[in-house]
Design a protein around this motif. Structure first.
Motif, PDB file in Angstrom:
ATOM      1  N   VAL A  54       0.263  40.067  -9.518  1.00 25.64           N
ATOM      2  CA  VAL A  54      -0.095  41.475  -9.672  1.00 25.64           C
ATOM      3  C   VAL A  54      -1.469  41.520 -10.330  1.00 25.64           C
ATOM      4  O   VAL A  54      -1.641  41.068 -11.468  1.00 25.64           O
ATOM      5  N   LEU A  55      -2.446  42.058  -9.620  1.00 22.26           N
ATOM      6  CA  LEU A  55      -3.842  41.946 -10.025  1.00 22.26           C
ATOM      7  C   LEU A  55      -4.493  43.321 -10.131  1.00 22.26           C
ATOM      8  O   LEU A  55      -4.299  44.178  -9.257  1.00 22.26           O
ATOM      9  N   ASN A  56      -5.247  43.509 -11.193  1.00 21.98           N
ATOM     10  CA  ASN A  56      -6.106  44.689 -11.306  1.00 21.98           C
ATOM     11  C   ASN A  56      -6.980  44.765 -10.052  1.00 21.98           C
ATOM     12  O   ASN A  56      -7.700  43.823  -9.718  1.00 21.98           O
ATOM     13  N   ALA A  57      -6.939  45.891  -9.361  1.00 24.54           N
ATOM     14  CA  ALA A  57      -7.678  46.025  -8.109  1.00 24.54           C
ATOM     15  C   ALA A  57      -9.175  45.801  -8.288  1.00 24.54           C
ATOM     16  O   ALA A  57      -9.861  45.361  -7.348  1.00 24.54           O
ATOM     17  N   GLU A  58      -9.701  46.061  -9.485  1.00 20.38           N
ATOM     18  CA  GLU A  58     -11.126  45.857  -9.746  1.00 20.38           C
ATOM     19  C   GLU A  58     -11.508  44.377  -9.699  1.00 20.38           C
ATOM     20  O   GLU A  58     -12.681  44.035  -9.513  1.00 20.38           O
ATOM     21  N   PHE A  59     -10.525  43.495  -9.900  1.00 19.58           N
ATOM     22  CA  PHE A  59     -10.786  42.056  -9.927  1.00 19.58           C
ATOM     23  C   PHE A  59     -10.575  41.408  -8.564  1.00 19.58           C
ATOM     24  O   PHE A  59     -10.512  40.180  -8.456  1.00 19.58           O
ATOM     25  N   ALA A  60     -10.463  42.234  -7.525  1.00 25.56           N
ATOM     26  CA  ALA A  60     -10.218  41.728  -6.172  1.00 25.56           C
ATOM     27  C   ALA A  60     -11.392  42.017  -5.256  1.00 25.56           C
ATOM     28  O   ALA A  60     -11.228  42.186  -4.055  1.00 25.56           O
ATOM     29  N   ARG A  61     -12.580  42.043  -5.835  1.00 23.86           N
ATOM     30  CA  ARG A  61     -13.764  42.396  -5.043  1.00 23.86           C
ATOM     31  C   ARG A  61     -14.979  41.664  -5.593  1.00 23.86           C
ATOM     32  O   ARG A  61     -14.913  40.998  -6.621  1.00 23.86           O
ATOM     33  N   GLY A  62     -16.087  41.817  -4.889  1.00 26.24           N
ATOM     34  CA  GLY A  62     -17.382  41.335  -5.371  1.00 26.24           C
ATOM     35  C   GLY A  62     -17.373  39.875  -5.765  1.00 26.24           C
ATOM     36  O   GLY A  62     -17.009  39.003  -4.969  1.00 26.24           O
ATOM     37  N   PRO A  63     -17.742  39.589  -7.018  1.00 22.26           N
ATOM     38  CA  PRO A  63     -17.912  38.191  -7.437  1.00 22.26           C
ATOM     39  C   PRO A  63     -16.612  37.401  -7.517  1.00 22.26           C
ATOM     40  O   PRO A  63     -16.649  36.184  -7.699  1.00 22.26           O
ATOM     41  N   TRP A  64     -15.480  38.099  -7.394  1.00 23.17           N
ATOM     42  CA  TRP A  64     -14.204  37.406  -7.561  1.00 23.17           C
ATOM     43  C   TRP A  64     -13.558  37.024  -6.232  1.00 23.17           C
ATOM     44  O   TRP A  64     -12.431  36.529  -6.230  1.00 23.17           O
ATOM     45  N   LEU A  65     -14.239  37.210  -5.121  1.00 22.48           N
ATOM     46  CA  LEU A  65     -13.591  37.020  -3.822  1.00 22.48           C
ATOM     47  C   LEU A  65     -13.180  35.568  -3.578  1.00 22.48           C
ATOM     48  O   LEU A  65     -12.133  35.316  -2.977  1.00 22.48           O
ATOM     49  N   ASP A  66     -13.978  34.619  -4.018  1.00 21.95           N
ATOM     50  CA  ASP A  66     -13.605  33.214  -3.813  1.00 21.95           C
ATOM     51  C   ASP A  66     -12.343  32.873  -4.604  1.00 21.95           C
ATOM     52  O   ASP A  66     -11.417  32.232  -4.084  1.00 21.95           O
ATOM     53  N   ALA A  67     -12.315  33.281  -5.857  1.00 25.38           N
ATOM     54  CA  ALA A  67     -11.134  33.028  -6.680  1.00 25.38           C
ATOM     55  C   ALA A  67      -9.923  33.754  -6.112  1.00 25.38           C
ATOM     56  O   ALA A  67      -8.800  33.221  -6.098  1.00 25.38           O
ATOM     57  N   LEU A  68     -10.142  34.961  -5.628  1.00 25.81           N
ATOM     58  CA  LEU A  68      -9.057  35.736  -5.031  1.00 25.81           C
ATOM     59  C   LEU A  68      -8.483  35.027  -3.814  1.00 25.81           C
ATOM     60  O   LEU A  68      -7.256  34.963  -3.642  1.00 25.81           O
ATOM     61  N   ALA A  69      -9.347  34.477  -2.983  1.00 26.63           N
ATOM     62  CA  ALA A  69      -8.877  33.792  -1.775  1.00 26.63           C
ATOM     63  C   ALA A  69      -8.003  32.597  -2.130  1.00 26.63           C
ATOM     64  O   ALA A  69      -6.970  32.358  -1.489  1.00 26.63           O
ATOM     65  N   ARG A  70      -8.408  31.835  -3.138  1.00 28.36           N
ATOM     66  CA  ARG A  70      -7.613  30.672  -3.533  1.00 28.36           C
ATOM     67  C   ARG A  70      -6.257  31.096  -4.082  1.00 28.36           C
ATOM     68  O   ARG A  70      -5.217  30.517  -3.731  1.00 28.36           O
ATOM     69  N   ALA A  71      -6.243  32.104  -4.946  1.00 29.84           N
ATOM     70  CA  ALA A  71      -4.972  32.563  -5.512  1.00 29.84           C
ATOM     71  C   ALA A  71      -4.080  33.166  -4.439  1.00 29.84           C
ATOM     72  O   ALA A  71      -2.855  32.968  -4.447  1.00 29.84           O
ATOM     73  N   SER A  72      -4.681  33.884  -3.495  1.00 30.68           N
ATOM     74  CA  SER A  72      -3.902  34.520  -2.428  1.00 30.68           C
ATOM     75  C   SER A  72      -3.255  33.501  -1.503  1.00 30.68           C
ATOM     76  O   SER A  72      -2.263  33.811  -0.831  1.00 30.68           O
ATOM     77  N   SER A  73      -3.813  32.298  -1.456  1.00 26.25           N
ATOM     78  CA  SER A  73      -3.202  31.255  -0.643  1.00 26.25           C
ATOM     79  C   SER A  73      -1.953  30.670  -1.303  1.00 26.25           C
ATOM     80  O   SER A  73      -1.182  29.955  -0.663  1.00 26.25           O
ATOM     81  N   MET A  74      -1.758  31.001  -2.586  1.00 23.63           N
ATOM     82  CA  MET A  74      -0.633  30.452  -3.344  1.00 23.63           C
ATOM     83  C   MET A  74       0.469  31.472  -3.591  1.00 23.63           C
ATOM     84  O   MET A  74       1.591  31.100  -3.950  1.00 23.63           O
ATOM     85  N   ALA A  75       0.158  32.760  -3.451  1.00 23.83           N
ATOM     86  CA  ALA A  75       1.113  33.807  -3.814  1.00 23.83           C
ATOM     87  C   ALA A  75       0.830  35.065  -3.018  1.00 23.83           C
ATOM     88  O   ALA A  75      -0.271  35.261  -2.504  1.00 23.83           O
ATOM     89  N   SER A  76       1.829  35.936  -2.943  1.00 25.67           N
ATOM     90  CA  SER A  76       1.609  37.270  -2.408  1.00 25.67           C
ATOM     91  C   SER A  76       0.808  38.071  -3.424  1.00 25.67           C
ATOM     92  O   SER A  76       1.040  37.972  -4.635  1.00 25.67           O
ATOM     93  N   LEU A  77      -0.121  38.860  -2.948  1.00 26.66           N
ATOM     94  CA  LEU A  77      -1.004  39.619  -3.824  1.00 26.66           C
ATOM     95  C   LEU A  77      -0.595  41.086  -3.826  1.00 26.66           C
ATOM     96  O   LEU A  77      -0.432  41.699  -2.777  1.00 26.66           O
ATOM     97  N   VAL A  78      -0.425  41.636  -5.034  1.00 27.34           N
ATOM     98  CA  VAL A  78      -0.145  43.058  -5.206  1.00 27.34           C
ATOM     99  C   VAL A  78      -1.234  43.626  -6.104  1.00 27.34           C
ATOM    100  O   VAL A  78      -1.424  43.161  -7.230  1.00 27.34           O
ATOM    101  N   LEU A  79      -1.965  44.613  -5.605  1.00 23.93           N
ATOM    102  CA  LEU A  79      -3.059  45.193  -6.374  1.00 23.93           C
ATOM    103  C   LEU A  79      -2.570  46.372  -7.209  1.00 23.93           C
ATOM    104  O   LEU A  79      -1.821  47.228  -6.715  1.00 23.93           O
TER     105      LEU A  79
END
Length: 199
Positions: A54-79
């Protein structure tokens, strides 16, 4: 059957990280791994496959996209579009994405917890609705909750100001563990400087 197929985990990273001044899920565990990845990887290594971040939607954009992609490959993402709504809202959002009735609730600012703690909670999984790790008699995280707790979160999470308030109405078991990691939270830059190292 007490194995990874029975259990699920919600990693709670839906807050604003204001005290830290940087998104806590994307803090670095090491050069290659974020806090979110570290925690998700710990559960995956134990065979848990139903994982939700469960991720703050603000942290799922811009400079965090690479980190987001890696985490999303490990878990379902809920914003979480409203980080100021509180942790109970994040728990509710995560529970909606979970099918299991045995759910670990793991704060993203508790990255030091190792597999031995999670295994201890699973070994001591009895009839109680809440299983809590403790170190030197003090309760910590992550918390394992069961079906009755999940049902209440889904039906009426907003009746409770805090998780502690919610859990107070259920039978609990405290499991003493040797690792003080269950008591360590990284909330501020000072915590990060002092605590980034295995307790």
């Amino acid at each position: 059957m007490r194995n990874g197929a029975t259990y699920s985990a919600i990693v709670l990273a839906g807050g604003a990280s204001r005290r830290m001044g940087y998104p806590k899920p994307w803090l670095r565990w090491d050069e290659a791994t974020t806090y979110a990845e570290r925690i998700l990887g710990t559960y995956r290594a134990l065979g848990l496959h139903e994982l939700v971040l469960v991720l703050n939607a603000e942290f799922a954009r811009g400079p965090w996209l690479d980190a987001l992609a890696r985490a999303s490959s490990m878990a379902s993402l809920v914003l979480n579009p409203d980080p100021d709504a509180g942790r109970m809202r994040s728990i509710f959002l995560g529970m909606r994405a979970i099918t299991s009735d045995k759910v670990f609730l793991h704060n993203v600012d508790c990255p030091f917890v190792g597999p031995e703690v999670i295994q201890a909670l699973m070994r001591n999984d009895g009839d109680e609705q809440v299983i809590i790790p403790a170190n030197q008699g003090k309760g910590g995280h992550p918390v394992l909750v069961k079906a009755a707790v999940k049902r209440e979160v889904l039906a009426a999470y907003d009746r409770h100001a805090t998780l502690k308030d919610l859990l107070g109405g259920y039978t609990r078991k405290y499991v003493e563990v040797s690792s003080p990691s269950v008591l360590v939270n990284i909330n501020t830059p000072a915590d990060l400087q002092h605590g980034h190292g295995h307790p």
